[in-house]
Structures are given as structure tokens and as C-alpha cells.
Design a protein around this motif. Structure first.
Motif, PDB file in Angstrom:
ATOM      1  N   THR A 107       9.926   4.912   5.011  1.00  0.00           N
ATOM      2  CA  THR A 107      10.906   4.639   6.061  1.00  0.00           C
ATOM      3  C   THR A 107      12.282   5.178   5.652  1.00  0.00           C
ATOM      4  O   THR A 107      12.656   5.127   4.479  1.00  0.00           O
ATOM      5  CB  THR A 107      11.028   3.128   6.309  1.00  0.00           C
ATOM      6  OG1 THR A 107       9.720   2.611   6.660  1.00  0.00           O
ATOM      7  CG2 THR A 107      12.001   2.824   7.445  1.00  0.00           C
ATOM      8  N   VAL A 108      13.011   5.727   6.602  1.00  0.00           N
ATOM      9  CA  VAL A 108      14.359   6.236   6.320  1.00  0.00           C
ATOM     10  C   VAL A 108      15.210   5.124   5.731  1.00  0.00           C
ATOM     11  O   VAL A 108      15.289   4.019   6.286  1.00  0.00           O
ATOM     12  CB  VAL A 108      15.013   6.779   7.615  1.00  0.00           C
ATOM     13  CG1 VAL A 108      16.472   7.166   7.347  1.00  0.00           C
ATOM     14  CG2 VAL A 108      14.236   7.963   8.137  1.00  0.00           C
ATOM     15  N   GLY A 109      15.799   5.389   4.597  1.00  0.00           N
ATOM     16  CA  GLY A 109      16.621   4.389   3.929  1.00  0.00           C
ATOM     17  C   GLY A 109      15.955   3.767   2.734  1.00  0.00           C
ATOM     18  O   GLY A 109      16.638   3.168   1.887  1.00  0.00           O
ATOM     19  N   ALA A 110      14.633   3.904   2.625  1.00  0.00           N
ATOM     20  CA  ALA A 110      13.914   3.331   1.474  1.00  0.00           C
ATOM     21  C   ALA A 110      14.278   4.123   0.222  1.00  0.00           C
ATOM     22  O   ALA A 110      14.242   5.346   0.209  1.00  0.00           O
ATOM     23  CB  ALA A 110      12.416   3.366   1.711  1.00  0.00           C
ATOM     24  N   PRO A 111      14.662   3.465  -0.879  1.00  0.00           N
ATOM     25  CA  PRO A 111      15.048   4.164  -2.093  1.00  0.00           C
ATOM     26  C   PRO A 111      13.850   4.723  -2.853  1.00  0.00           C
ATOM     27  O   PRO A 111      12.697   4.297  -2.632  1.00  0.00           O
ATOM     28  CB  PRO A 111      15.750   3.082  -2.900  1.00  0.00           C
ATOM     29  CG  PRO A 111      15.092   1.811  -2.478  1.00  0.00           C
ATOM     30  CD  PRO A 111      14.793   1.999  -1.014  1.00  0.00           C
ATOM     31  N   ALA A 112      14.110   5.650  -3.719  1.00  0.00           N
ATOM     32  CA  ALA A 112      13.052   6.210  -4.563  1.00  0.00           C
ATOM     33  C   ALA A 112      12.436   5.117  -5.423  1.00  0.00           C
ATOM     34  O   ALA A 112      13.132   4.244  -5.926  1.00  0.00           O
ATOM     35  CB  ALA A 112      13.621   7.307  -5.453  1.00  0.00           C
ATOM     36  N   GLY A 113      11.134   5.129  -5.531  1.00  0.00           N
ATOM     37  CA  GLY A 113      10.430   4.139  -6.327  1.00  0.00           C
ATOM     38  C   GLY A 113       9.939   2.945  -5.543  1.00  0.00           C
ATOM     39  O   GLY A 113       9.183   2.115  -6.064  1.00  0.00           O
ATOM     40  N   ALA A 114      10.353   2.847  -4.271  1.00  0.00           N
ATOM     41  CA  ALA A 114       9.892   1.727  -3.451  1.00  0.00           C
ATOM     42  C   ALA A 114       8.433   1.898  -3.116  1.00  0.00           C
ATOM     43  O   ALA A 114       7.954   3.009  -2.889  1.00  0.00           O
ATOM     44  CB  ALA A 114      10.739   1.621  -2.192  1.00  0.00           C
ATOM     45  N   ILE A 115       7.661   0.808  -3.063  1.00  0.00           N
ATOM     46  CA  ILE A 115       6.254   0.861  -2.634  1.00  0.00           C
ATOM     47  C   ILE A 115       6.087   0.185  -1.266  1.00  0.00           C
ATOM     48  O   ILE A 115       5.000   0.166  -0.739  1.00  0.00           O
ATOM     49  CB  ILE A 115       5.333   0.212  -3.684  1.00  0.00           C
ATOM     50  CG1 ILE A 115       5.640  -1.304  -3.838  1.00  0.00           C
ATOM     51  CG2 ILE A 115       5.513   0.909  -5.025  1.00  0.00           C
ATOM     52  CD1 ILE A 115       4.612  -2.038  -4.673  1.00  0.00           C
TER      53      ILE A 115
ATOM     54  N   ALA B 215       2.732   2.669   5.240  1.00  0.00           N
ATOM     55  CA  ALA B 215       3.635   3.713   4.723  1.00  0.00           C
ATOM     56  C   ALA B 215       5.100   3.307   4.826  1.00  0.00           C
ATOM     57  O   ALA B 215       5.983   4.141   4.974  1.00  0.00           O
ATOM     58  CB  ALA B 215       3.401   5.012   5.486  1.00  0.00           C
ATOM     59  N   ASP B 216       5.368   1.985   4.692  1.00  0.00           N
ATOM     60  CA  ASP B 216       6.748   1.521   4.860  1.00  0.00           C
ATOM     61  C   ASP B 216       7.686   2.094   3.801  1.00  0.00           C
ATOM     62  O   ASP B 216       8.887   2.201   4.025  1.00  0.00           O
ATOM     63  CB  ASP B 216       6.815  -0.009   4.865  1.00  0.00           C
ATOM     64  CG  ASP B 216       6.169  -0.641   3.635  1.00  0.00           C
ATOM     65  OD1 ASP B 216       5.657   0.098   2.783  1.00  0.00           O
ATOM     66  OD2 ASP B 216       6.201  -1.896   3.542  1.00  0.00           O
ATOM     67  N   GLU B 217       7.127   2.506   2.658  1.00  0.00           N
ATOM     68  CA  GLU B 217       7.999   3.085   1.611  1.00  0.00           C
ATOM     69  C   GLU B 217       8.577   4.431   1.986  1.00  0.00           C
ATOM     70  O   GLU B 217       9.495   4.941   1.323  1.00  0.00           O
ATOM     71  CB  GLU B 217       7.208   3.207   0.284  1.00  0.00           C
ATOM     72  CG  GLU B 217       6.162   4.308   0.250  1.00  0.00           C
ATOM     73  CD  GLU B 217       4.843   3.901   0.925  1.00  0.00           C
ATOM     74  OE1 GLU B 217       3.931   4.736   0.926  1.00  0.00           O
ATOM     75  OE2 GLU B 217       4.745   2.763   1.414  1.00  0.00           O
TER      76      GLU B 217
ATOM     77  N   SER C 205       0.838  -1.206   0.000  1.00  0.00           N
ATOM     78  CA  SER C 205       0.000   0.000   0.000  1.00  0.00           C
ATOM     79  C   SER C 205       0.865   1.245   0.000  1.00  0.00           C
ATOM     80  O   SER C 205       1.935   1.281   0.602  1.00  0.00           O
ATOM     81  CB  SER C 205      -0.910   0.023   1.235  1.00  0.00           C
ATOM     82  OG  SER C 205      -1.702  -1.144   1.280  1.00  0.00           O
ATOM     83  N   LEU C 206       0.382   2.277  -0.671  1.00  0.00           N
ATOM     84  CA  LEU C 206       1.050   3.574  -0.653  1.00  0.00           C
ATOM     85  C   LEU C 206       0.321   4.498   0.299  1.00  0.00           C
ATOM     86  O   LEU C 206      -0.910   4.483   0.359  1.00  0.00           O
ATOM     87  CB  LEU C 206       1.072   4.192  -2.059  1.00  0.00           C
ATOM     88  CG  LEU C 206       1.939   3.459  -3.096  1.00  0.00           C
ATOM     89  CD1 LEU C 206       1.736   4.095  -4.461  1.00  0.00           C
ATOM     90  CD2 LEU C 206       3.393   3.495  -2.689  1.00  0.00           C
ATOM     91  N   GLY C 207       1.056   5.315   1.036  1.00  0.00           N
ATOM     92  CA  GLY C 207       0.429   6.271   1.943  1.00  0.00           C
ATOM     93  C   GLY C 207       0.124   5.658   3.288  1.00  0.00           C
ATOM     94  O   GLY C 207       0.432   4.507   3.572  1.00  0.00           O
ATOM     95  N   VAL C 208      -0.537   6.453   4.103  1.00  0.00           N
ATOM     96  CA  VAL C 208      -0.821   6.076   5.483  1.00  0.00           C
ATOM     97  C   VAL C 208      -2.176   5.415   5.587  1.00  0.00           C
ATOM     98  O   VAL C 208      -3.150   5.847   4.982  1.00  0.00           O
ATOM     99  CB  VAL C 208      -0.778   7.323   6.403  1.00  0.00           C
ATOM    100  CG1 VAL C 208      -1.150   6.948   7.824  1.00  0.00           C
ATOM    101  CG2 VAL C 208       0.601   7.962   6.340  1.00  0.00           C
ATOM    102  N   ASP C 209      -2.231   4.337   6.355  1.00  0.00           N
ATOM    103  CA  ASP C 209      -3.473   3.652   6.667  1.00  0.00           C
ATOM    104  C   ASP C 209      -3.483   3.456   8.167  1.00  0.00           C
ATOM    105  O   ASP C 209      -2.653   2.713   8.708  1.00  0.00           O
ATOM    106  CB  ASP C 209      -3.553   2.317   5.937  1.00  0.00           C
ATOM    107  CG  ASP C 209      -4.867   1.585   6.192  1.00  0.00           C
ATOM    108  OD1 ASP C 209      -5.587   1.945   7.148  1.00  0.00           O
ATOM    109  OD2 ASP C 209      -5.166   0.632   5.458  1.00  0.00           O
TER     110      ASP C 209
END
Length: 204
Positions: free
Chosen positions: A196-204, A192-194, A181-185
Motif C-alpha cells: 500500500t502507498v505509504g507502507a515503509p520498507a520492511g513492512a509485512i 498485499a497490504d505491505e 501474508s506477503l504478496g497477492v492472495d
């Protein structure tokens, strides 16, 4: 299991030893003497070093060089480790009864081996380099002596790495959980795990 693993804790082992072994003269050699009619006056055991080349190397690959104290007869093997001349091993004999003691202070290079202890293929000092000698003197001062190979009787086992535990943590909450899922639930803490600090661009 390795019965020799804790040899450095044996009674008599000096501080700083990583390996230690001692054997009585009676257990090490069989000796029969005919001193003749003059009778045996004395029996003296000693170590005889014929070469400085031990055939052993320290873990860093530096050769272990053997020397013998001209007064005490003690054999010392040294190598340069970390730029410092370091005592790797020491060998002594009791002059009166032939008891031999070997103390190891630094690790040797055994090479890679499937058996990390190398109990079946331990290292030894090069044949012909170190001998145990005995000199017999009779009542009127006549002397005779004999020597036997000692270096090959001294065995140095390895101490390779052992993993004592390797398993997932028992805490069930420690998982690698991903959510597409994208965004906050509000109902899903991982939505919203994408972000998280360290997640690369484009991660879902």
C-alpha cells in the motif's frame, strides 16, 4: 448545562456580540431617598471610571484598557488583537432608572481551568475601578450623590472547548486491518497490504 451560553441571542444584544447581559436599576440596587421639604426634582444615574486598568486581558494576553466617553458616559474596553485595536466590551447605564447593560465583543483570557465555563470563578473588573453613581437634586437645586462598586458585580464566564462527539465510525467496513501474508492472495483483499502507498520498507 450553561444557562448563560446563548446570552448573545438575548433580545437587545447587538450584532457581533459574544456575550450580553442587562439588569434593571430596580433589580441591581436598593435606594432610599429623603429629599426633604423641597421634594425630589431629579434622579440621575451615571458610571464613574476611576482607572483605565480593568484587570482583564484578551485571549492573546493584551490588557483590556478602559475609557469613558465624556459625552455619553459609555465605558469601552479595548485591546490590541492581531495588531488591531479591538473593542472587547462595552458598559452603559440608563440615566433615568439605573439599568446597566454589558456587551462583550471579544474573548477574555481566563487561564486554564477544569471548569471550562468558569461559572463558579468568573472574571470581574478590578475592584474600585468602576462605580455606579446616583445624584439626587431637590426642588431648589440642592444636590447629593452616592456611589457603589459596580465592576465586581459584572461577571465574565469562559467558553472553553467541548467535545460533543467522539466515537468510532458506525460503518463496519472502515477498519484498520493488517495481514501478515506477503504478496497477492486472490481470496484475501488484505494479503498485499505491505505494498500500500505509504507502507515503509520492511513492512509485512
Amino acid at each position: 448545562a450553561d444557562p448563560n451560553a446563548a446570552d448573545e441571542t438575548t433580545v437587545g444584544a447587538p450584532a457581533g456580540a459574544i456575550g450580553y447581559a442587562a439588569i434593571s436599576g430596580a433589580d441591581l440596587v436598593d435606594i432610599t431617598v429623603d429629599a426633604g421639604t423641597d421634594g425630589e426634582s431629579s434622579r440621575v444615574f451615571s458610571l464613574n471610571l476611576t482607572s483605565a486598568v480593568s484587570g482583564l486581558t484578551a485571549t492573546n494576553g493584551d490588557a483590556v484598557v478602559l475609557t469613558q466617553d465624556p459625552v455619553t458616559g459609555v465605558i469601552v474596553g479595548k485591546a490590541t488583537i492581531g495588531g488591531v485595536e479591538t473593542v472587547v466590551l462595552e458598559i452603559t447605564v440608563a440615566a433615568g432608572d439605573g439599568a446597566v447593560t454589558v456587551t462583550q465583543y471579544a474573548a477574555l483570557n481566563h487561564g486554564a481551568d477544569a471548569d471550562h465555563d468558569q461559572a463558579g470563578t468568573p472574571l470581574s473588573i478590578t475592584n474600585g475601578v468602576l462605580e455606579l453613581s446616583v445624584e439626587i437634586t431637590d426642588g431648589d437645586g440642592d444636590k447629593t450623590d452616592e456611589s457603589l462598586e459596580l465592576g465586581q458585580l459584572i461577571k465574565f464566564e469562559d467558553d472553553g472547548p467541548v467535545i460533543t462527539e467522539f466515537k468510532s465510525d458506525a460503518d463496519a467496513s472502515l477498519k484498520l486491518t493488517l495481514d501478515e501474508s506477503l504478496g497477492v492472495d486472490a481470496a484475501d483483499p488484505n494479503a498485499a497490504d505491505e505494498t500500500t502507498v505509504g507502507a515503509p520498507a520492511g513492512a509485512i
